[in-house]
Motif scaffolding. Structure first.
Motif, PDB file in Angstrom:
ATOM      1  N   LEU A  50       0.828  -1.208   0.000  1.00 55.65           N
ATOM      2  CA  LEU A  50       0.000   0.000   0.000  1.00 55.65           C
ATOM      3  C   LEU A  50       0.857   1.249   0.000  1.00 55.65           C
ATOM      4  CD1 LEU A  50      -2.776   1.331   0.194  1.00 55.65           C
ATOM      5  CD2 LEU A  50      -2.638   1.112   2.675  1.00 55.65           C
ATOM      6  N   GLY A  51       1.947   1.249   0.772  1.00 51.66           N
ATOM      7  CA  GLY A  51       2.818   2.415   0.790  1.00 51.66           C
ATOM      8  C   GLY A  51       3.451   2.699  -0.560  1.00 51.66           C
ATOM      9  N   LEU A  52       3.891   1.648  -1.245  1.00 51.44           N
ATOM     10  CA  LEU A  52       4.459   1.844  -2.584  1.00 51.44           C
ATOM     11  C   LEU A  52       3.418   2.401  -3.548  1.00 51.44           C
ATOM     12  CD1 LEU A  52       6.508  -1.477  -2.834  1.00 51.44           C
ATOM     13  CD2 LEU A  52       7.453   0.823  -2.574  1.00 51.44           C
ATOM     14  N   ALA A  53       2.187   1.879  -3.471  1.00 50.63           N
ATOM     15  CA  ALA A  53       1.128   2.351  -4.365  1.00 50.63           C
ATOM     16  C   ALA A  53       0.779   3.803  -4.084  1.00 50.63           C
ATOM     17  CB  ALA A  53      -0.103   1.458  -4.220  1.00 50.63           C
ATOM     18  N   LEU A  54       0.671   4.175  -2.800  1.00 48.00           N
ATOM     19  CA  LEU A  54       0.355   5.566  -2.471  1.00 48.00           C
ATOM     20  C   LEU A  54       1.503   6.495  -2.849  1.00 48.00           C
ATOM     21  CD1 LEU A  54      -1.326   5.113   1.036  1.00 48.00           C
ATOM     22  CD2 LEU A  54      -2.449   5.639  -1.133  1.00 48.00           C
ATOM     23  N   GLY A  55       2.736   6.003  -2.766  1.00 51.23           N
ATOM     24  CA  GLY A  55       3.869   6.838  -3.126  1.00 51.23           C
ATOM     25  C   GLY A  55       3.887   7.222  -4.589  1.00 51.23           C
ATOM     26  N   VAL A  56       3.534   6.301  -5.472  1.00 52.70           N
ATOM     27  CA  VAL A  56       3.552   6.605  -6.910  1.00 52.70           C
ATOM     28  C   VAL A  56       2.248   7.225  -7.379  1.00 52.70           C
ATOM     29  CG1 VAL A  56       5.184   4.754  -7.368  1.00 52.70           C
ATOM     30  CG2 VAL A  56       2.739   4.284  -7.505  1.00 52.70           C
ATOM     31  N   SER A  57       1.238   7.305  -6.499  1.00 49.55           N
ATOM     32  CA  SER A  57      -0.052   7.876  -6.897  1.00 49.55           C
ATOM     33  C   SER A  57       0.051   9.393  -6.984  1.00 49.55           C
ATOM     34  CB  SER A  57      -1.125   7.476  -5.886  1.00 49.55           C
ATOM     35  OG  SER A  57      -0.895   8.097  -4.638  1.00 49.55           O
ATOM     36  N   GLN A  58      -1.035  10.007  -7.463  1.00 45.55           N
ATOM     37  CA  GLN A  58      -1.087  11.457  -7.598  1.00 45.55           C
ATOM     38  C   GLN A  58      -1.775  12.126  -6.405  1.00 45.55           C
ATOM     39  OE1 GLN A  58       0.436  13.085 -10.066  1.00 45.55           O
ATOM     40  NE2 GLN A  58       1.133  11.110 -10.873  1.00 45.55           N
ATOM     41  N   PHE A  59      -2.095  11.337  -5.376  1.00 45.29           N
ATOM     42  CA  PHE A  59      -2.759  11.912  -4.209  1.00 45.29           C
ATOM     43  C   PHE A  59      -1.795  12.817  -3.446  1.00 45.29           C
ATOM     44  CE2 PHE A  59      -5.103   7.894  -4.811  1.00 45.29           C
ATOM     45  CZ  PHE A  59      -6.370   8.420  -4.959  1.00 45.29           C
ATOM     46  N   LYS A  60      -2.367  13.885  -2.887  1.00 45.37           N
ATOM     47  CA  LYS A  60      -1.581  14.763  -2.035  1.00 45.37           C
ATOM     48  C   LYS A  60      -1.496  14.177  -0.637  1.00 45.37           C
ATOM     49  CE  LYS A  60      -2.732  18.925  -4.660  1.00 45.37           C
ATOM     50  NZ  LYS A  60      -3.301  20.302  -4.605  1.00 45.37           N
ATOM     51  N   CYS A  61      -0.763  14.871   0.239  1.00 43.30           N
ATOM     52  CA  CYS A  61      -0.493  14.323   1.574  1.00 43.30           C
ATOM     53  C   CYS A  61      -1.782  14.048   2.343  1.00 43.30           C
ATOM     54  CB  CYS A  61       0.393  15.278   2.355  1.00 43.30           C
ATOM     55  SG  CYS A  61       2.081  15.399   1.699  1.00 43.30           S
ATOM     56  N   ALA A  62      -2.751  14.964   2.248  1.00 44.05           N
ATOM     57  CA  ALA A  62      -4.006  14.765   2.979  1.00 44.05           C
ATOM     58  C   ALA A  62      -4.748  13.542   2.456  1.00 44.05           C
ATOM     59  CB  ALA A  62      -4.876  16.009   2.866  1.00 44.05           C
ATOM     60  N   GLY A  63      -4.804  13.398   1.139  1.00 48.85           N
ATOM     61  CA  GLY A  63      -5.464  12.233   0.571  1.00 48.85           C
ATOM     62  C   GLY A  63      -4.767  10.938   0.929  1.00 48.85           C
ATOM     63  N   VAL A  64      -3.432  10.962   0.931  1.00 52.78           N
ATOM     64  CA  VAL A  64      -2.671   9.768   1.310  1.00 52.78           C
ATOM     65  C   VAL A  64      -2.954   9.391   2.758  1.00 52.78           C
ATOM     66  CG1 VAL A  64      -0.332   8.919   1.753  1.00 52.78           C
ATOM     67  CG2 VAL A  64      -0.846  10.103  -0.385  1.00 52.78           C
ATOM     68  N   PHE A  65      -3.023  10.402   3.627  1.00 53.95           N
ATOM     69  CA  PHE A  65      -3.280  10.120   5.045  1.00 53.95           C
ATOM     70  C   PHE A  65      -4.638   9.467   5.238  1.00 53.95           C
ATOM     71  CE2 PHE A  65      -5.350  11.501   8.974  1.00 53.95           C
ATOM     72  CZ  PHE A  65      -4.499  10.955   9.915  1.00 53.95           C
ATOM     73  N   TRP A  66      -5.675  10.025   4.622  1.00 53.43           N
ATOM     74  CA  TRP A  66      -7.020   9.479   4.843  1.00 53.43           C
ATOM     75  C   TRP A  66      -7.190   8.118   4.189  1.00 53.43           C
ATOM     76  CZ3 TRP A  66      -9.466  11.084   8.734  1.00 53.43           C
ATOM     77  CH2 TRP A  66      -9.397  12.409   9.157  1.00 53.43           C
ATOM     78  N   LEU A  67      -6.540   7.898   3.051  1.00 51.15           N
ATOM     79  CA  LEU A  67      -6.588   6.569   2.457  1.00 51.15           C
ATOM     80  C   LEU A  67      -5.888   5.542   3.352  1.00 51.15           C
ATOM     81  CD1 LEU A  67      -5.959   7.215  -1.340  1.00 51.15           C
ATOM     82  CD2 LEU A  67      -7.973   6.169  -0.317  1.00 51.15           C
ATOM     83  N   ALA A  68      -4.716   5.900   3.853  1.00 50.04           N
ATOM     84  CA  ALA A  68      -3.998   4.985   4.743  1.00 50.04           C
ATOM     85  C   ALA A  68      -4.793   4.724   6.017  1.00 50.04           C
ATOM     86  CB  ALA A  68      -2.623   5.561   5.084  1.00 50.04           C
ATOM     87  N   PHE A  69      -5.428   5.762   6.539  1.00 52.25           N
ATOM     88  CA  PHE A  69      -6.236   5.585   7.751  1.00 52.25           C
ATOM     89  C   PHE A  69      -7.421   4.661   7.489  1.00 52.25           C
ATOM     90  CE2 PHE A  69      -9.723   6.952  10.534  1.00 52.25           C
ATOM     91  CZ  PHE A  69      -9.127   6.762  11.769  1.00 52.25           C
ATOM     92  N   GLY A  70      -8.080   4.837   6.353  1.00 53.95           N
ATOM     93  CA  GLY A  70      -9.207   3.976   6.026  1.00 53.95           C
ATOM     94  C   GLY A  70      -8.802   2.526   5.858  1.00 53.95           C
ATOM     95  N   TRP A 129       2.862  -2.275  10.697  1.00 54.49           N
ATOM     96  CA  TRP A 129       2.028  -1.736   9.623  1.00 54.49           C
ATOM     97  C   TRP A 129       2.420  -0.289   9.313  1.00 54.49           C
ATOM     98  CZ3 TRP A 129      -1.569  -2.485   5.927  1.00 54.49           C
ATOM     99  CH2 TRP A 129      -2.388  -1.430   5.573  1.00 54.49           C
ATOM    100  N   ILE A 130       2.597   0.530  10.349  1.00 51.68           N
ATOM    101  CA  ILE A 130       2.943   1.934  10.137  1.00 51.68           C
ATOM    102  C   ILE A 130       4.339   2.050   9.539  1.00 51.68           C
ATOM    103  CG2 ILE A 130       3.381   4.109  11.314  1.00 51.68           C
ATOM    104  CD1 ILE A 130       1.215   3.333  13.341  1.00 51.68           C
ATOM    105  N   ILE A 131       5.275   1.262  10.059  1.00 51.37           N
ATOM    106  CA  ILE A 131       6.642   1.338   9.548  1.00 51.37           C
ATOM    107  C   ILE A 131       6.705   0.933   8.072  1.00 51.37           C
ATOM    108  CG2 ILE A 131       8.915   0.240   9.723  1.00 51.37           C
ATOM    109  CD1 ILE A 131       8.525   0.188  12.746  1.00 51.37           C
ATOM    110  N   SER A 132       6.067  -0.171   7.720  1.00 50.57           N
ATOM    111  CA  SER A 132       6.107  -0.628   6.327  1.00 50.57           C
ATOM    112  C   SER A 132       5.354   0.315   5.403  1.00 50.57           C
ATOM    113  CB  SER A 132       5.528  -2.045   6.237  1.00 50.57           C
ATOM    114  OG  SER A 132       4.191  -2.074   6.713  1.00 50.57           O
ATOM    115  N   LEU A 133       4.231   0.856   5.870  1.00 50.10           N
ATOM    116  CA  LEU A 133       3.480   1.811   5.058  1.00 50.10           C
ATOM    117  C   LEU A 133       4.290   3.063   4.803  1.00 50.10           C
ATOM    118  CD1 LEU A 133       0.631   2.323   3.811  1.00 50.10           C
ATOM    119  CD2 LEU A 133      -0.006   3.366   5.974  1.00 50.10           C
ATOM    120  N   LEU A 134       4.916   3.587   5.849  1.00 46.39           N
ATOM    121  CA  LEU A 134       5.743   4.787   5.701  1.00 46.39           C
ATOM    122  C   LEU A 134       6.958   4.519   4.826  1.00 46.39           C
ATOM    123  CD1 LEU A 134       6.372   7.709   6.568  1.00 46.39           C
ATOM    124  CD2 LEU A 134       7.580   6.762   8.543  1.00 46.39           C
TER     125      LEU A 134
END
Length: 794
Positions: A50-70, A129-134
């Motif tokens: 998930l972290g790799l996918a969010l990193g290459v996505s076009q989401f901004k920091c706020a969007g990345v945070f809420w997606l990761a939280f969900g 989970w947090i470490i690998s996501l980050l």
């Protein structure tokens, strides 16, 4: 000037990072501190992906945070529930997991030892989970090597510090260091490659392969030299002093968190409660205390007159002690069909049990359980036609504090008339098991049984007479004075002392009934407890109880209550078997109430467990091994250049977009493609700036203007400005970027063109909507106007 590369995607780098994180999580699992540590492995895999996918996505920091939280609030409970409760319904998994976590947090906050390891396991898995996501996110979004690997290295360092078996695990540290060096070299190479491409420096695939191999060999050599290089004594002494000063805060933290890890292996053992043992002595004192053992939710409709919560039954009475002699054992899992009870009568109802303050080794159930939501080892008395008589259900694994389990049981309240009509012909298994009497039984007891039942005829009348006799002649007492030497405790209870508690009442009734030929047995468990409307009972320690059950032909086992300290057990006098609640569903022998398909209860041997349950983690480790092999194989293919060859071949095949390939296929077959496909192919073939400028043509068509292919871009833009003067600036900006892209060497800004196109589209839609509304309103007014106007002639 230091460059920051955005969206730095490189598959070998991502694979190496995944191996680094999996190495650390595997190191945690190797400690064997607690059950369920495989949750960290699973969440590490999901987190880094998930972290790799969010990193290459076009989401901004706020969007990345809420997606990761969900994803976190959904995925973490699901994975934890799957690991801890594999063969339990999902709703029960979540409730049990929440109950265990809530109770463990309460103990931790109140500075009490936490025997349950679920708090440690879940919070550790959350950390992974947090470490690998980050790590996955910062690697692909920023190319930050230190942020990606240092948190995992700190965790590995702490695990290595507190694991008592570190001698054979040092190789994991070496593997971690090797992978980190490999990742650092790979990221350096990727940055150089991007720089070379920007500077138009040509390089051959062979040089790339040689460079990748050189990075791997250099990392191996560094690790090998660090492993073999001897350390001098003086630096070691200084390092030891520095180490003690560094780890002192960790030691303090460890002492402060001692309560949270008291349940880990090596820090303490949790106590599993067995309310009753394999044997039951009559004892000298009844249970007392107000500790809550169970909370039970019962059905609202069709509840029993009195609930008895059974734990186990005994069949043989020898040397003043009860024991189970004829029990057989068999594994039962929730995916199996309902238990094939002997003498099945009544209706199936659902009961929910929660253990708020004690871990349960043996399930507490209603009188006639047919299905449980947890794997158990079932003790039963075999009958004929593959039917069974359940005696005890041992949870496998135990029910921990805060967990709940569901039991489906038969609720049947036979009337006095039904019990009176029961005959005296008993099955062979009942006669063989439940008419036993001690060889040294006193004749006084036999004579008393005959005396009490002299004027009775049916088994029910005999059982009622003995029950009434005990209730009327024996005084309830929570303590029992031992008899003089040589006096049978049961004789002492019935004829001399005439006081006692439930163990003595129930034993006396069973022996008296067996003396007159009525099958009976003793059951231990709990009285129904304190009722809390509308559907809950709370069972505490002093509710522990023993009672007799009497067997009636064609009916089965029926409870009686001879203990005078308990309320009288009353029954309906007439035949009310047809007076059942209208909304009750009778037990269907082809399908149980859980909705599961009928699966026969297979005999797997005493105490055995299903292969799926015992080897579930073996399958998980096999999957992990396959994943590691695939990652290493793809990485090797990339470093040797094989993956590049495959990539270029695939890219050559799929170089053209799908709609263009489809139109070419139609043309090769001399078939005219449909209009929608030609339009799709035309749109797909446009450049991004051409697609942005296309909003000008589209807006003119929405506004009803005619557009000619011979018009220049400037003429089309001027025509649209006449319709939409509000967005004149945006039209000019879009036209300028479009002309820069087509007619000059200046670099066009695609973002400016897209923003301008979006504003133009919105204004065009708004204006076109108002045009159509005004046209409809004008036509409506002309249609319903009562006056007509003539146009004057000139």
């Amino acid at each position: 000037m230091k460059r920051v590369f955005a969206r730095l995607w490189d598959f070998p780098s991502a694979a190496i990072l995944a191996l680094i994180l999996l190495t650390v999580s595997q190191r945690l699992y190797a400690t064997d501190w607690a059950l369920g540590l495989e949750i960290a492995l699973l969440l590490t895999v999901f987190g880094v992906l998930l972290g790799l996918a969010l990193g290459v996505s076009q989401f901004k920091c706020a969007g990345v945070f809420w997606l990761a939280f969900g994803y976190s609030i959904i995925l973490i409970p699901l994975v934890a529930g799957w690991v801890f409760y594999q063969k339990t319904p999902w709703l029960e998994r979540m409730i049990s997991l929440g109950g265990r976590l809530g109770y463990s947090l309460f103990l931790f906050v109140t500075s009490q030892p936490v025997p349950d390891t679920v708090l440690f396991v879940v919070f550790t898995a959350l950390g992974f989970w947090i470490i690998s996501l980050l790590a996955g996110y910062v690697l692909t979004r920023r190319g930050a090597f230190a942020t990606a690997v240092v948190p995992a290295g700190i965790v590995l360092f702490i695990i290595q510090l507190y694991d008592s078996r570190v001698g054979d695990r040092l190789v994991i540290l070496a593997l971690y260091a090797f992978l980190c060096l490999l990742l650092l070299g790979r990221l350096t190479y990727v940055r150089k490659r991007l720089f070379w491409k920007e500077q138009r420096v040509s390089f051959s695939p062979e040089s790339l392969t040689d460079l990748n191999l050189a990075i791997a060999i250099a990392a191996l050599v560094l690790i090998f030299l660090a492993w073999l290089t001897p350390a001098p004594e003086r630096p070691l002494v200084a390092a030891r002093v520095a180490w003690e000063s560094i780890t002192q805060p960790l030691e303090t933290l460890r002492q402060n968190l001692g309560n949270a890890i008291s349940g880990l292996k090596g820090y303490g053992q949790r106590t599993i409660v067995e309310f009753y043992g394999d044997t039951l002595a009559l004892g000298l004192r009844a249970s007392s205390g107000n500790n809550t053992y169970l909370q039970i939710r019962v059905p609202l409709i069709g509840r029993a007159d009195r609930y008895y919560w059974r734990v186990r039954t005994y069949d043989q009475y020898l040397d003043n002690t009860w024991q189970s002699v004829y029990a057989s054992n068999e594994s039962f899992t929730p995916n199996k069909h309902s238990l094939p009870l002997v003498d099945v009568h009544g209706l199936s109802s659902e009961f929910v049990f929660t253990a708020p303050q004690a871990d349960l080794a043996i399930l507490v159930t209603p009188a006639h359980p047919i299905w449980v939501s947890r794997p158990v080892v079932l003790s039963f008395t075999p009958s004929i036609d593959k039917s069974i008589d359940p005696l005890m259900l041992r949870a496998d694994p135990p029910i921990l504090i805060g967990e709940q389990y569901v039991v489906h049981a038969i609720i049947y309240n036979p009337t006095v008339a039904e019990l009176q009509q029961s005959g005296v012909i008993y099955p062979a298994w009942v006669r063989d098991h439940y008419l036993q009497l001690p060889e040294d039984l006193s004749p006084r007891i036999t004579e008393l049984a005959q005396e009490i039942t002299t004027e009775t005829e049916t088994p029910y009348e005999k059982a009622t007479a003995i029950t009434n006799y005990l209730r009327s002649t024996i005084t309830y007492s929570a303590t029992f004075d031992p008899p003089p030497d040589g006096i049978d405790p049961l004789v002492w209870f019935l004829f001399d002392y005439r006081e006692g508690f439930c163990n003595y009442y129930a034993t006396a009734e069973v022996i008296l009934l067996r003396s007159v030929g009525v099958p009976a047995r003793i059951v231990v468990g709990f009285a129904q407890g304190e009722y809390a409307p509308p559907d809950k009972y709370t069972v505490i320690e002093k509710d522990a109880h023993a009672w007799p059950e009497v067997y009636f032909s064609d009916i089965g086992w029926v409870e009686f209550e001879p203990t005078s300290g308990q309320p009288v057990l009353a029954r309906l006098p007439g035949d009310t078997s047809s007076e059942l609640p209208y909304n009750y569903t009778p037990l269907n022998p082809d399908q149980d109430n859980s909705g599961r398909s009928p699966i026969p209860v297979e005999s797997t041997g005493a105490g055995s467990r299903s292969w799926a349950l015992s080897n579930s983690f073996q399958r998980l480790m096999l999957l992990f091994g396959v994943l590691v092999v695939i990652i290493i194989g793809i990485t090797a293919a990339y470093t040797t250049g094989l993956l590049d060859k495959i990539f270029w071949r695939v890219r050559h095949v799929f170089r053209k977009p799908l709609p263009i390939r489809l139109t070419d296929t139609y043309a090769s077959l001399a078939i005219t493609p449909p209009g929608w496909l030609r339009h799709w192919a035309y749109i797909t073939g446009l450049k991004p700036i051409e697609r942005s400028f296309g909003v000008v043509f589209q807006s003119l068509r929405w506004l009803g203007a005619k557009v000619s292919p011979s018009q220049t871009p400037a003429e089309v833009a001027a025509a649209l400005t006449a319709y939409l003067p509000e967005v004149d600036g945006e039209i000019r900006s879009l036209l300028r970027e479009y002309q820069h892209a087509l007619y000059s060497q200046k670099h066009n800004d695609l973002n400016i063109a897209r923003r301008a196109g979006e504003l133009i589209r919105r204004q065009a839609l708004r204006t076109a909507f108002h045009q159509r509304v005004n046209a409809f309103r004008g036509a409506f007014l002309r249609m319903f106007s009562r006056k007509s106007y003539r146009v004057p002639r000139r």
